[in-house]
Design a protein around this motif. Structure first.
Motif, PDB file in Angstrom:
ATOM      1  N   MET A   1       0.977  -0.916  -0.087  1.00 46.48           N
ATOM      2  CA  MET A   1       0.030  -0.104   0.119  1.00 46.48           C
ATOM      3  C   MET A   1       0.954   1.368  -0.067  1.00 46.48           C
ATOM      4  N   ILE A   2       0.405   2.295  -0.782  1.00 46.95           N
ATOM      5  CA  ILE A   2       1.114   3.579  -0.837  1.00 46.95           C
ATOM      6  C   ILE A   2       0.292   4.735  -0.251  1.00 46.95           C
ATOM      7  N   LYS A   3       0.681   5.349   0.705  1.00 43.82           N
ATOM      8  CA  LYS A   3      -0.145   6.345   1.183  1.00 43.82           C
ATOM      9  C   LYS A   3       0.429   7.618   0.735  1.00 43.82           C
ATOM     10  N   LEU A   4      -0.444   8.373   0.340  1.00 42.54           N
ATOM     11  CA  LEU A   4      -0.252   9.569  -0.260  1.00 42.54           C
ATOM     12  C   LEU A   4      -0.509  10.530   1.065  1.00 42.54           C
ATOM     13  N   GLU A   5       0.395  11.194   1.606  1.00 43.84           N
ATOM     14  CA  GLU A   5       0.147  11.924   2.984  1.00 43.84           C
ATOM     15  C   GLU A   5       0.754  13.300   3.247  1.00 43.84           C
ATOM     16  N   GLU A   6       1.662  13.541   2.102  1.00 43.26           N
ATOM     17  CA  GLU A   6       2.260  15.064   2.177  1.00 43.26           C
ATOM     18  C   GLU A   6       1.367  15.929   1.183  1.00 43.26           C
ATOM     19  N   ASN A   7       0.875  16.945   1.976  1.00 45.12           N
ATOM     20  CA  ASN A   7      -0.073  17.902   1.260  1.00 45.12           C
ATOM     21  C   ASN A   7       0.894  18.938   0.683  1.00 45.12           C
ATOM     22  N   TYR A   8       0.805  19.199  -0.550  1.00 47.45           N
ATOM     23  CA  TYR A   8       1.603  20.467  -1.189  1.00 47.45           C
ATOM     24  C   TYR A   8       1.070  21.886  -1.191  1.00 47.45           C
ATOM     25  N   ARG A   9      -0.270  21.805  -0.897  1.00 47.30           N
ATOM     26  CA  ARG A   9      -0.862  23.150  -0.764  1.00 47.30           C
ATOM     27  C   ARG A   9      -1.217  23.889   0.493  1.00 47.30           C
ATOM     28  N   SER A  10      -1.497  23.096   1.505  1.00 46.52           N
ATOM     29  CA  SER A  10      -1.859  23.643   2.890  1.00 46.52           C
ATOM     30  C   SER A  10      -0.652  23.755   3.691  1.00 46.52           C
ATOM     31  N   VAL A  11      -0.614  24.972   4.493  1.00 46.75           N
ATOM     32  CA  VAL A  11       0.172  25.104   5.509  1.00 46.75           C
ATOM     33  C   VAL A  11       0.343  24.318   6.734  1.00 46.75           C
ATOM     34  N   LYS A  12       1.348  24.184   7.574  1.00 45.95           N
ATOM     35  CA  LYS A  12       1.224  23.111   8.705  1.00 45.95           C
ATOM     36  C   LYS A  12       0.019  23.424   9.702  1.00 45.95           C
ATOM     37  N   ARG A  13      -0.345  24.604   9.879  1.00 52.56           N
ATOM     38  CA  ARG A  13      -1.455  24.914  10.959  1.00 52.56           C
ATOM     39  C   ARG A  13      -2.821  24.263  10.380  1.00 52.56           C
ATOM     40  N   ILE A  14      -2.981  24.398   8.983  1.00 55.73           N
ATOM     41  CA  ILE A  14      -4.185  23.877   8.516  1.00 55.73           C
ATOM     42  C   ILE A  14      -4.043  22.412   8.802  1.00 55.73           C
ATOM     43  N   ILE A  15      -2.757  21.718   8.287  1.00 51.32           N
ATOM     44  CA  ILE A  15      -2.712  20.384   8.438  1.00 51.32           C
ATOM     45  C   ILE A  15      -3.068  19.854   9.771  1.00 51.32           C
ATOM     46  N   LYS A  16      -2.615  20.462  10.832  1.00 53.67           N
ATOM     47  CA  LYS A  16      -2.687  20.078  12.049  1.00 53.67           C
ATOM     48  C   LYS A  16      -4.071  19.842  12.336  1.00 53.67           C
ATOM     49  N   ILE A  17      -4.849  20.850  12.097  1.00 53.96           N
ATOM     50  CA  ILE A  17      -6.250  20.796  12.157  1.00 53.96           C
ATOM     51  C   ILE A  17      -7.052  19.774  11.364  1.00 53.96           C
ATOM     52  N   ALA A  18      -6.624  19.319  10.155  1.00 52.15           N
ATOM     53  CA  ALA A  18      -6.971  18.229   9.220  1.00 52.15           C
ATOM     54  C   ALA A  18      -6.657  17.172  10.017  1.00 52.15           C
ATOM     55  N   ASN A  19      -5.703  16.881  10.756  1.00 54.90           N
ATOM     56  CA  ASN A  19      -5.183  15.476  11.141  1.00 54.90           C
ATOM     57  C   ASN A  19      -6.184  15.365  12.357  1.00 54.90           C
ATOM     58  N   SER A  20      -6.543  16.307  13.249  1.00 55.20           N
ATOM     59  CA  SER A  20      -7.409  16.230  14.499  1.00 55.20           C
ATOM     60  C   SER A  20      -8.680  15.818  13.599  1.00 55.20           C
ATOM     61  N   VAL A  21      -9.350  16.507  12.631  1.00 54.52           N
ATOM     62  CA  VAL A  21     -10.560  15.938  12.220  1.00 54.52           C
ATOM     63  C   VAL A  21     -10.431  14.453  11.697  1.00 54.52           C
ATOM     64  N   ILE A  22      -9.356  14.154  10.993  1.00 51.95           N
ATOM     65  CA  ILE A  22      -9.135  12.742  10.591  1.00 51.95           C
ATOM     66  C   ILE A  22      -9.105  11.865  11.689  1.00 51.95           C
ATOM     67  N   THR A  25     -12.475  10.518  12.834  1.00 56.02           N
ATOM     68  CA  THR A  25     -13.334   9.725  12.031  1.00 56.02           C
ATOM     69  C   THR A  25     -12.838   8.381  11.935  1.00 56.02           C
ATOM     70  N   ILE A  26     -13.857   7.351  11.261  1.00 59.09           N
ATOM     71  CA  ILE A  26     -13.549   5.888  11.522  1.00 59.09           C
ATOM     72  C   ILE A  26     -12.874   5.681  10.071  1.00 59.09           C
ATOM     73  N   ASN A  27     -11.580   5.394  10.089  1.00 56.39           N
ATOM     74  CA  ASN A  27     -10.859   4.968   8.937  1.00 56.39           C
ATOM     75  C   ASN A  27     -10.440   3.593   9.031  1.00 56.39           C
ATOM     76  N   ILE A  28     -10.146   3.012   7.889  1.00 59.08           N
ATOM     77  CA  ILE A  28      -9.756   1.645   7.676  1.00 59.08           C
ATOM     78  C   ILE A  28      -8.314   1.517   7.910  1.00 59.08           C
ATOM     79  N   TYR A  29      -7.633   2.755   7.584  1.00 61.86           N
ATOM     80  CA  TYR A  29      -6.052   2.912   7.862  1.00 61.86           C
ATOM     81  C   TYR A  29      -5.857   3.975   8.333  1.00 61.86           C
ATOM     82  N   GLU A  30      -4.665   4.006   9.150  1.00 63.01           N
ATOM     83  CA  GLU A  30      -4.142   5.256   9.956  1.00 63.01           C
ATOM     84  C   GLU A  30      -3.844   6.119   8.873  1.00 63.01           C
ATOM     85  N   LYS A  31      -3.964   7.355   9.089  1.00 62.87           N
ATOM     86  CA  LYS A  31      -3.366   8.483   8.339  1.00 62.87           C
ATOM     87  C   LYS A  31      -2.858   9.622   9.040  1.00 62.87           C
TER      88      LYS A  31
END
Length: 101
Positions: A1-22, A25-31
């Motif tokens: 499995m290849i995970k695409l986890e690097e975000n090239y558009r958003s700044v770190k502060r937005i990514i931190k918030i996104a990780n909190s939301v993620i 949520t119920i995920n099959i794979y950790e992300k």
């Protein structure tokens, strides 16, 4: 499995918030997404009752920004949302704002 986890558009502060939301949520794979961009400007998290209030709040924020900046133009503004169902609610709120201004 290849995970695409690097975000090239958003700044770190937005990514931190996104990780909190993620993480809530119920995920099959950790992300855990990450960014190599700068930290970014301070964000504001607002808890609202429903989608209608959320749409109106987004439009109110855009209006506040427009009043503070002579360079702001609504045609240069974009609203990003996660789920397609949100588009209809945002469209209705935009139409309501246009006809009440």
């Amino acid at each position: 499995m290849i995970k695409l986890e690097e975000n090239y558009r958003s700044v770190k502060r937005i990514i931190k918030i996104a990780n909190s939301v993620i993480s809530h949520t119920i995920n099959i794979y950790e992300k855990c997404i990450f960014s190599n961009l700068e930290h970014g400007i301070k964000t504001k998290i607002i808890k609202l009752r429903n989608e209608k209030d959320e749409s109106e709040s987004v439009l109110d924020e855009a209006h506040k920004i427009s009043l503070k900046s002579s360079f702001f133009n609504y045609k240069d503004c974009a609203i990003l949302y996660i789920n397609n169902y949100q588009s209809h609610i945002l469209e209705k709120a935009c139409i309501k704002k246009i006809f009440h201004m």
